[in-house]
Design an enzyme around this catalytic site. Structure first.
Site, PDB file in Angstrom:
ATOM      1  N   GLY B 168      -4.673  -0.877  -7.932  1.00  0.00           N
ATOM      2  CA  GLY B 168      -4.256  -0.746  -9.325  1.00  0.00           C
ATOM      3  C   GLY B 168      -5.351  -0.299 -10.272  1.00  0.00           C
ATOM      4  O   GLY B 168      -5.245  -0.467 -11.476  1.00  0.00           O
ATOM      5  N   ARG B 297       7.288  10.081   4.382  1.00  0.00           N
ATOM      6  CA  ARG B 297       8.642  10.264   3.855  1.00  0.00           C
ATOM      7  C   ARG B 297       8.841  11.733   3.523  1.00  0.00           C
ATOM      8  O   ARG B 297       7.889  12.504   3.555  1.00  0.00           O
ATOM      9  CB  ARG B 297       8.807   9.459   2.562  1.00  0.00           C
ATOM     10  CG  ARG B 297       7.801   9.901   1.504  1.00  0.00           C
ATOM     11  CD  ARG B 297       8.097   9.387   0.109  1.00  0.00           C
ATOM     12  NE  ARG B 297       7.294  10.089  -0.880  1.00  0.00           N
ATOM     13  CZ  ARG B 297       6.047   9.779  -1.222  1.00  0.00           C
ATOM     14  NH1 ARG B 297       5.437   8.764  -0.633  1.00  0.00           N
ATOM     15  NH2 ARG B 297       5.398  10.482  -2.118  1.00  0.00           N
TER      16      ARG B 297
END
Lengths: 80, 459
Positions: B168, B297
């Site tokens: 983060g 993906r």
């Protein structure tokens, strides 16, 4: 009831009562709030925006549960 | 067309344009597609286009599209043999492939263990090193500023200090010279200790003004791995890609060859199957490249690779999941022309890109030669506040980059959306931006352009 002030969602999204899942709620029923007190977050399209009370008083009730969907103008909580 | 052996019905575990895109691929393969939908999406285009649809819960994604058990239940209830995750939501959550296998369903994507391994930054980096794929030079965990200084002198300034337990962006600091390193190290360590309970720090070489270039790979379950070229994705706003193109402009053949080889080597090494992307940072000055991560993906920008190769990546994902070998080898894949994608989002770029959900009164998509649009909306549909802000992807193909740019100008001029704010006007302006047309940009360029563009105002 005429003394009741409502805090409304400025835009639609998902309402969060906590800054993150592990933290306590920003505010509880019975808390005193000022206009600039953060009462929750609304997530709109993956963006989180702090919601301030906009009014001063004591929180009477929450009208939306944590992580509930809200529409623009919907009452989030009631302050007296 | 090769018929499928085991898959006759696919559950599409997504919404919006990617769900529609997967449904179309299913129909092209002669198989059925079943949609899932939240309470907010009962009338959505992906529900309208599917052969059947299953309700999976309330509007917030956590209560619907992010629930693994709801997806599995829907697939079984609707008689599907396979699940396609799309991108986002559960697409890179290994719990979904695991639950699919446990329920006797085929997951259209990589194996759960491979997904977990490449999804772990440390493990992915280690596997890249094993496959001789260059990574950003980095130290191990360091205890003292002196050790950090020694490493920084070796790789050269600037360097980044990062928290070993990080995430983060917390505990990350850029250091430009030795004079400021000690103070930065102490501060970063203290910050990491406070944020993660672990003050461990490592140092990485900082790649200044890099380009983001990624390679599309495709692998079957029989050991065949091919690439479909690279995509240039440097035009990002706060790490969100806005414009992507293939090929990457201005990259010499030998650099492209090396990127392709590195990506396929890594995919083969980890035992990747299906469609995946290997992301790299490319140093604009030296053209040295460094592995960043693997995206396990299909990606938003897959369409530009489809346009330049003529290969339907989603259909190939389904064939691979069905156990079929790739019907083509690397030598059969040819690249023609230049494809560019523009993401049109429901955001107001003049108000710091504030989301603009609501009803789309008119959606007039561009058409004609060399233009493709992928969308999950029609005029009159509502853009929900609960999900991403994508309205449509406008893609163009030209024989040259100049032709593609001309088509893009024409296509974006035809494109009309009313009822919500959009990024269309910004996208049109990008086409007049010299650094874009000359392809002299890096990952920080668009943020600078947007500041100028907003200051310039309406014109």
């Amino acid at each position: 009831m005429s003394d009741d002030l409502s805090v409304q969602a400025p835009f639609p999204g998902v309402f969060y009562r906590k800054p993150d899942p592990e933290s306590p709620e920003f505010v509880q029923v019975g808390d005193d709030v000022q206009a600039d007190t953060v009462v929750g977050l609304i997530e709109v399209m993956k963006m989180f925006q702090e919601i301030t009370a906009g009014v001063a008083g004591k929180i009477v009730s929450f009208e939306v549960e944590n992580e509930g969907a809200v529409s623009a103008g919907q009452v989030l909580l009631v302050v007296r | 067309m090769t018929g499928l052996t085991s898959i006759r019905r696919v559950l599409v575990a997504n919404r919006g344009e990617i769900a529609v895109r997967v449904i179309r691929a299913c129909h092209d393969l002669g198989i059925e597609a079943v949609a899932v939908y939240s309470e907010a999406d009962a009338q959505a285009m992906h529900v309208r286009e599917a052969d059947a649809a299953v309700a999976i819960g309330p509007a917030p994604a956590k209560a619907s599209y992010l629930r693994v058990e709801a997806i599995i239940e829907a697939a079984l209830e609707a008689g599907c043999q396979a699940v396609h995750p799309g991108y986002g939501f559960l697409a890179e959550n290994a719990d979904l492939p695991r639950a699919c296998v446990a329920a006797g369903l085929t997951f259209i994507g990589p194996d759960a263990d491979v997904m977990t391994a490449v999804g772990d930054k440390v493990e992915a980096r280690q596997m890249a090193e094993e496959a001789s794929v260059p990574t950003v030079p980095g130290s191990g965990r360091l205890a003292t500023p002196a050790e950090a200084t020694e490493f920084a002198e070796q790789v050269g300034y600037p360097v980044m200090l990062k928290a070993a337990a990080g995430g983060g962006g917390r505990g990350i600091r850029r250091v430009d010279d030795s004079a400021t390193l000690e103070a930065a190290f102490v501060a970063a360590s203290r910050e990491a200790e406070a944020a993660f309970g672990d003050g461990g720090i490592f140092v990485e070489k900082c790649i200044v003004d890099p380009r983001h270039v990624e390679v599309q790979v495709l692998a079957d379950t029989h050991g065949n791995v091919v690439h479909l070229g690279e995509r240039e994705c440097s035009l990002q706003r706060r790490r969100q890609k806005l414009v992507e193109e293939s090929p990457a402009p201005g990259l010499p053949e030998e650099v492209r060859d090396q990127l392709w080889a590195a990506a396929t080597r890594l995919a083969a090494h980890v035992g990747y199957t299906g469609a995946g992307t290997v992301e790299f940072l490319v140093d604009s000055a030296t053209l040295d490249f460094y592995f960043i991560e693997v995206n396990a993906r299909i990606q938003v920008e897959h369409g530009v690779s489809e346009l330049v190769t003529g290969i339907d990546l989603i259909a190939e994902q389904i064939r691979v999941a069905d156990g079929q070998p790739l019907s083509f080898g690397q030598e059969d894949i040819t690249f023609r022309g230049c494809a560019i994608e523009f993401r049109v989002n429901a955001e107001n770029p003049r108000q710091n890109f504030f989301p603009s959900p609501g009803q789309v009164e008119l959606l007039k998509l561009p058409g004609g030669p060399g233009v493709r649009t992928d969308t999950g909306l029609d005029s009159g549909d509502t853009i929900q506040p609960f999900y991403d802000s994508m309205i449509a992807k406008a893609l163009v193909l030209g024989r040259t980059r100049e032709e593609a740019l001309a088509r893009a100008r024409r296509a974006l001029a035809e494109f009309e959306v009313t009822g919500v704010h959009t990024t269309l006007e910004l996208q049109r302006s990008i086409l007049d931006w010299k650094l874009f047309t000359r392809a002299e940009f890096h990952t920080g360029s668009l943020d600078d352009f947007i500041v100028e563009w907003v200051a310039r105002g309406d014109h």
